[in-house]
Design a protein around this motif. Structure first.
Motif, PDB file in Angstrom:
ATOM      1  N   UNK A 137       3.110   5.637  -9.395  1.00  0.00           N
ATOM      2  CA  UNK A 137       2.656   6.070 -10.718  1.00  0.00           C
ATOM      3  C   UNK A 137       1.392   5.354 -11.155  1.00  0.00           C
ATOM      4  N   UNK A 138       1.363   4.022 -10.990  1.00  0.00           N
ATOM      5  CA  UNK A 138       0.169   3.278 -11.380  1.00  0.00           C
ATOM      6  C   UNK A 138      -1.037   3.629 -10.533  1.00  0.00           C
ATOM      7  N   UNK A 139      -0.824   3.847  -9.216  1.00  0.00           N
ATOM      8  CA  UNK A 139      -1.942   4.190  -8.341  1.00  0.00           C
ATOM      9  C   UNK A 139      -2.499   5.572  -8.652  1.00  0.00           C
ATOM     10  N   UNK A 140      -1.621   6.554  -8.823  1.00  0.00           N
ATOM     11  CA  UNK A 140      -2.089   7.907  -9.125  1.00  0.00           C
ATOM     12  C   UNK A 140      -2.717   7.986 -10.517  1.00  0.00           C
ATOM     13  N   UNK A 141      -2.163   7.224 -11.465  1.00  0.00           N
ATOM     14  CA  UNK A 141      -2.759   7.219 -12.800  1.00  0.00           C
ATOM     15  C   UNK A 141      -4.164   6.625 -12.762  1.00  0.00           C
ATOM     16  N   UNK A 177     -10.451   3.667  -9.192  1.00  0.00           N
ATOM     17  CA  UNK A 177      -9.255   3.763 -10.021  1.00  0.00           C
ATOM     18  C   UNK A 177      -7.972   3.525  -9.246  1.00  0.00           C
ATOM     19  N   UNK A 178      -7.941   3.953  -7.972  1.00  0.00           N
ATOM     20  CA  UNK A 178      -6.753   3.720  -7.149  1.00  0.00           C
ATOM     21  C   UNK A 178      -6.524   2.233  -6.924  1.00  0.00           C
ATOM     22  N   UNK A 179      -7.601   1.516  -6.624  1.00  0.00           N
ATOM     23  CA  UNK A 179      -7.472   0.074  -6.403  1.00  0.00           C
ATOM     24  C   UNK A 179      -7.037  -0.643  -7.675  1.00  0.00           C
ATOM     25  N   UNK A 180      -7.678  -0.305  -8.782  1.00  0.00           N
ATOM     26  CA  UNK A 180      -7.353  -0.982 -10.047  1.00  0.00           C
ATOM     27  C   UNK A 180      -5.933  -0.631 -10.490  1.00  0.00           C
ATOM     28  N   UNK A 181      -5.569   0.644 -10.391  1.00  0.00           N
ATOM     29  CA  UNK A 181      -4.236   1.060 -10.815  1.00  0.00           C
ATOM     30  C   UNK A 181      -3.142   0.410 -10.000  1.00  0.00           C
ATOM     31  N   UNK A 184      -2.947  -3.460 -10.870  1.00  0.00           N
ATOM     32  CA  UNK A 184      -2.343  -3.689 -12.180  1.00  0.00           C
ATOM     33  C   UNK A 184      -0.827  -3.512 -12.110  1.00  0.00           C
ATOM     34  N   UNK A 185      -0.385  -2.442 -11.463  1.00  0.00           N
ATOM     35  CA  UNK A 185       1.067  -2.242 -11.336  1.00  0.00           C
ATOM     36  C   UNK A 185       1.697  -3.321 -10.458  1.00  0.00           C
ATOM     37  N   UNK A 186       0.956  -3.810  -9.474  1.00  0.00           N
ATOM     38  CA  UNK A 186       1.476  -4.892  -8.638  1.00  0.00           C
ATOM     39  C   UNK A 186       1.659  -6.176  -9.444  1.00  0.00           C
ATOM     40  N   UNK A 187       0.681  -6.505 -10.279  1.00  0.00           N
ATOM     41  CA  UNK A 187       0.801  -7.723 -11.087  1.00  0.00           C
ATOM     42  C   UNK A 187       1.934  -7.617 -12.095  1.00  0.00           C
TER      43      UNK A 187
END
Length: 219
Positions: A137-141, A177-181, A184-187
């Motif tokens: 979800x975080x990566x696709x968002x 955006x994929x890298x950042x998303x 962020x979800x990983x952290x």
């Protein structure tokens, strides 16, 4: 008188004996055994080892760098894999059949769209290889927000007809955006759980009917 004279030398000898013993006792009492001073062991002059916190932080930074590199490599593979079918789809959707290079723009646009779709897939796949805790979800968002931002920004500044710049900006936004998303979800999912405090204590209630025992606590 003779008795006193006979005792007088005996008294003098007794006093002389006492006076000779007194300084010896004083000197014996004043002699305190001194403790032997031993040389202190030499301290280690080698530099101190880093604290466990600093070592764990360095390992975490190294692991994050390695994970991002693997994400970029996997993203390149999946983007190129989906760019090829996107090229054929774009070329097949072209209505101009006047020449060999007539549908080149449409084919390039299809390839860019396919690469943008493959970017979040590669990021997620590569991160999972190194134990990442990010979510789909975080990566696709992040990919969607990045691609949309790149598309809108390019539409505001490019001229009409330069639609390949729009697709290129969408691809760049999807990659970033994929890298950042994902990160962020990983952290968020890597944070330690908040400690819960539980307090339990016995309770005693005294009434007319007798005494009641129980437990009370806060959770």
């Amino acid at each position: 008188m003779n008795v006193v004279a006979a005792r007088f030398p005996w008294m003098l000898s007794l006093l002389f004996s006492l006076s000779s013993l007194a300084p010896g006792r004083v000197l014996a009492a004043s002699e305190v055994p001194s403790e032997e001073i031993l040389p202190s062991p030499s301290r280690n002059t080698s530099p101190e080892e880093p604290a466990p916190e600093s070592r764990s932080a360095a390992l975490e930074a190294l692991h994050t760098s390695a994970r991002i590199l693997v994400e970029l490599g996997a993203m390149s593979a999946t983007s190129l894999s989906l760019a090829l079918p996107g090229y054929f789809v774009g070329n097949g959707s072209c209505q101009n059949h006047s020449g060999i290079g007539a549908c080149l723009d449409e084919a390039a646009a299809g390839a860019l769209v396919g690469a943008a779709v493959g970017a979040p897939i590669g990021v997620m796949w590569g991160a999972r290889l190194l134990g990442g805790k990010g979510t789909w979800g975080g990566t696709l968002l992040g990919a969607g927000v990045g691609a949309g931002t790149g598309t809108v920004t390019s539409l505001l500044f490019v001229k009409k007809g330069d639609f390949l710049i729009v697709y290129t900006a969408a691809l760049a936004g999807s990659i970033l955006g994929s890298l950042v998303g994902y990160e962020v979800s990983h952290s968020i999912h890597s944070r330690p759980p908040d400690p819960t405090e539980v307090h339990v204590q016995p309770l005693v209630a005294v009434g007319q009917g007798g005494m009641t025992l129980g437990l009370g606590g806060s959770f």
